[in-house]
Motif scaffolding. Structure first.
Motif, short mmCIF file in Angstrom:
data_model
loop_
_atom_site.label_atom_id
_atom_site.label_comp_id
_atom_site.label_asym_id
_atom_site.label_seq_id
_atom_site.Cartn_x
_atom_site.Cartn_y
_atom_site.Cartn_z
N THR A 109 75.73 26.82 74.59
CA THR A 109 74.31 26.76 74.23
C THR A 109 73.73 25.40 74.62
O THR A 109 74.46 24.43 74.78
CB THR A 109 74.11 26.94 72.71
N GLU B 126 72.09 23.60 72.64
CA GLU B 126 72.33 22.69 71.51
C GLU B 126 73.71 22.03 71.64
O GLU B 126 73.88 20.86 71.33
CB GLU B 126 72.24 23.46 70.17
N GLN B 127 74.69 22.80 72.08
CA GLN B 127 76.00 22.19 72.33
C GLN B 127 75.90 21.14 73.44
O GLN B 127 76.56 20.12 73.40
CB GLN B 127 77.03 23.26 72.69
N LEU C 219 66.13 17.56 67.07
CA LEU C 219 66.46 18.93 66.66
C LEU C 219 66.29 19.09 65.15
O LEU C 219 66.50 18.15 64.39
CB LEU C 219 67.90 19.27 67.04
N ASN C 220 65.94 20.29 64.74
CA ASN C 220 65.86 20.57 63.31
C ASN C 220 67.15 20.11 62.64
O ASN C 220 68.25 20.42 63.11
CB ASN C 220 65.69 22.08 63.06
N THR D 3 70.75 18.05 64.28
CA THR D 3 72.09 18.56 64.56
C THR D 3 72.66 18.07 65.89
O THR D 3 73.87 18.14 66.09
CB THR D 3 72.13 20.10 64.54
N THR E 10 74.51 15.15 64.26
CA THR E 10 75.57 15.39 63.28
C THR E 10 76.73 16.16 63.89
O THR E 10 77.89 15.85 63.61
CB THR E 10 75.03 16.11 62.03
N TYR E 11 76.42 17.13 64.77
CA TYR E 11 77.51 17.85 65.43
C TYR E 11 78.10 17.03 66.58
O TYR E 11 79.28 17.17 66.90
CB TYR E 11 77.02 19.22 65.94
N ARG F 90 62.24 24.93 73.60
CA ARG F 90 62.21 26.19 72.83
C ARG F 90 61.96 25.94 71.36
O ARG F 90 61.42 26.80 70.67
CB ARG F 90 63.47 27.02 73.07
N GLN F 91 62.33 24.76 70.86
CA GLN F 91 62.08 24.50 69.45
C GLN F 91 60.62 24.14 69.19
O GLN F 91 60.03 24.57 68.20
CB GLN F 91 62.98 23.37 68.96
#
Lengths: 348, 348
Positions: free
Chosen positions: B48, B50-51, B84-85, B88, B91-92, B143-144
């Motif tokens: 993704t 996000e990753q 990011l919301n 993340t 944190t990730y 997209r966010q």
């Protein structure tokens, strides 16, 4: 070799004022009398739930300033954050105050992070008066993290009820109790929990990690405290936390209090595993524990709020839930008897 | 009466290492050679976007540690955040490092906030080695905040291009240049802009407020600096900022640089009003300005990144856009000639 994660605050700043604001359900619970202001309307006379949450922040700040006898211009720095995307509960809630502002993100650990930052800034002389604020709102959180309220989705037994509540406090130079004696900066812990309806299980290992680090860094033990207070582990997470310490031969069960277990009546308020949200720990610290510490009814607590650092996006992508816990030692006593050898601070 | 928002750092900590990571488009721009690592794949070999953004953070931290000759366990505290919301990307991205972590939220001002916090922590002795990290990713942000990429929506002329980039740095006790000489904590400024496709206009007044406060607190002027660097005001915001100062009879135009105007080629890369995102200022500071300051090619800069503190939710509810700017003075010179009377710090 890094410094200890626990910082001993040799100037032991005071929390000179705090206030808690809540909603209707929080008022009806067993801690209802400890709120400074109650709002029965979830919109707080606004048009949207988000505007309501902003009011929680605004009211928390205003009541705290009022109790401290301060104006907004007296505040040198404000630390704030919340659960809403981009922390808009905070940024829209506090923008009119025009205080120097440092945004923080710690999910439900935000009040611990804000108190920790405020205390470190005052201890170092970066601020004479530092403020921390946070909030959460059942209706904004529910639709952002789970389902639209109108959908009426069923809640799982391990799910928790996001508190509609806010809290704020002012830290200043050593004056009257309670004093901030030490704080421990947490590390992100991820034990592989993926169930976003079981935040307590995801967060308990983070609380364990930070509290244990505090005990190791200071040589103190649970017996040195009246209460070891967590934020919103709820029934499931609280049980896990106590069991993790029991494996180490440490009994915290007798002194453990979880704000999520205090805020609501389990018999009458249908909150499943307990309360949650930044405002849960925020309001219980600011409305209950700080006044009790000031009065001397409680002498020493560890306040270790936890935050689950997920978003619905990455959780729906199958990710596990990383968590964090920051800890602050609050005391009715000053640190005059404190050994300097514990100090993690350099002489400036 | 509150303290000055500008803190003079009397121990003038050093930025001992920094690294910038970018994507394909950033590599193709005029600053492409200043990145430590380039990733042509927007998924960064993950599943993704996000990753992918998490990898930006992870790579930024790893490259910085490597350049500093440090291990993750050497870091006393890490400050990180992103757009990011629930932050993340951070944190990730950083969870595996197990560093003491304090989450921050300042939108695109995050690198300035992280550098400010890191410097204050080192200056006070709370950390020997403090780290700051941030990132942004075109595909996660688009997209966010706006539309799914596949929708192919048209972009307005004032819109900016979110950089796929990350940056990280380590602050330590005074050693080699660049040194952190001072920082100014910003206030939230909201001049009523509601167009989420014109962030530059929303953020320019925040940069003006903070930079002006720095000049007033220190008695310094634009002539004392090689460059006054903003984060991502782009074409529209940069013009507004220069004009706001011109109204005061202060010329910053000749020394003003905006990372959003540096990162891409306007002729060839179709970025409309310029680059944006936490990673825009983050990568230009960590990849370009800090190395130039270290080498002495640049002697003094003010780094004043700005953040728009909105969310799509509240913006769609009709809200205006509050913004903030934090400022850090970075110098090739130490502060040995600095007058103590400027110090906003208490003697400890």
């Amino acid at each position: 070799m890094s410094l200890k994660a626990t910082k001993i605050l040799k100037h032991t700043p005071s929390v000179i004022a705090s206030a808690a604001v809540g909603g209707k359900k929080e008022h009806e619970g067993p801690m209802g009398d400890y709120f400074d202001k109650i709002n029965d309307d979830p919109y707080f006379s606004g048009d949207t739930f988000e505007q309501g949450e902003c009011q929680l922040q605004k009211q928390s700040v205003l009541h705290t300033l009022n109790k401290a006898g301060l104006e907004a211009t007296d505040i040198d720095v404000l630390f704030g954050g919340d659960l809403l995307n981009q922390c808009t509960g905070t940024t829209y809630g506090v923008r009119s105050f025009e205080m120097p502002f440092l945004g923080i993100y710690g999910a439900c650990s935000t009040m611990a992070e804000g108190l920790l930052m405020s205390s470190l800034f005052v201890n170092a002389g970066y601020a004479d008066k530092a403020m921390a604020v946070t909030s959460s709102h059942f209706c904004t959180a529910e639709r952002q993290y789970r389902f639209p309220l109108n959908y009426g989705g069923q809640r799982t037994p391990t799910s928790q009820w996001t508190a509609t509540a806010g809290g704020a406090l002012v830290v200043s130079a050593k004056e009257n109790p309670p004093y901030v004696r030490a704080c421990t900066i947490g590390k992100i812990v991820d034990m592989g929990v993926t169930d976003a309806n079981n935040m307590g299980a995801a967060m308990a290992p983070a609380a364990y990690s930070t509290i244990k680090e505090f005990f190791e860094d200071t040589g103190m033990s649970p017996e040195d405290f009246d209460f070891i207070v967590t934020g919103d582990l709820g029934k499931v997470g609280s049980r896990i936390l106590c069991e993790l310490f029991e494996r180490d031969g440490i009994n915290i069960r007798d002194r453990h209090k979880d704000c999520g277990l205090m805020l609501y009546s389990f018999d009458e308020q249908d909150v499943h595993a307990g309360g949650s949200g930044c405002g849960c720990a925020g309001s219980m610290l600011c409305g209950y524990f700080i006044p009790q510490l000031r009065a001397g009814a409680i002498r020493n607590i560890l306040f270790a709020a936890t935050g689950a650092l997920l978003s619905p996006t990455v959780n729906q992508q199958g990710e596990t839930i990383p968590s964090i816990s920051h800890l602050v030692w609050l005391s009715h006593e000053t640190a005059d008897d404190l050994s300097d050898t514990n100090s993690a601070e350099k002489e400036n």
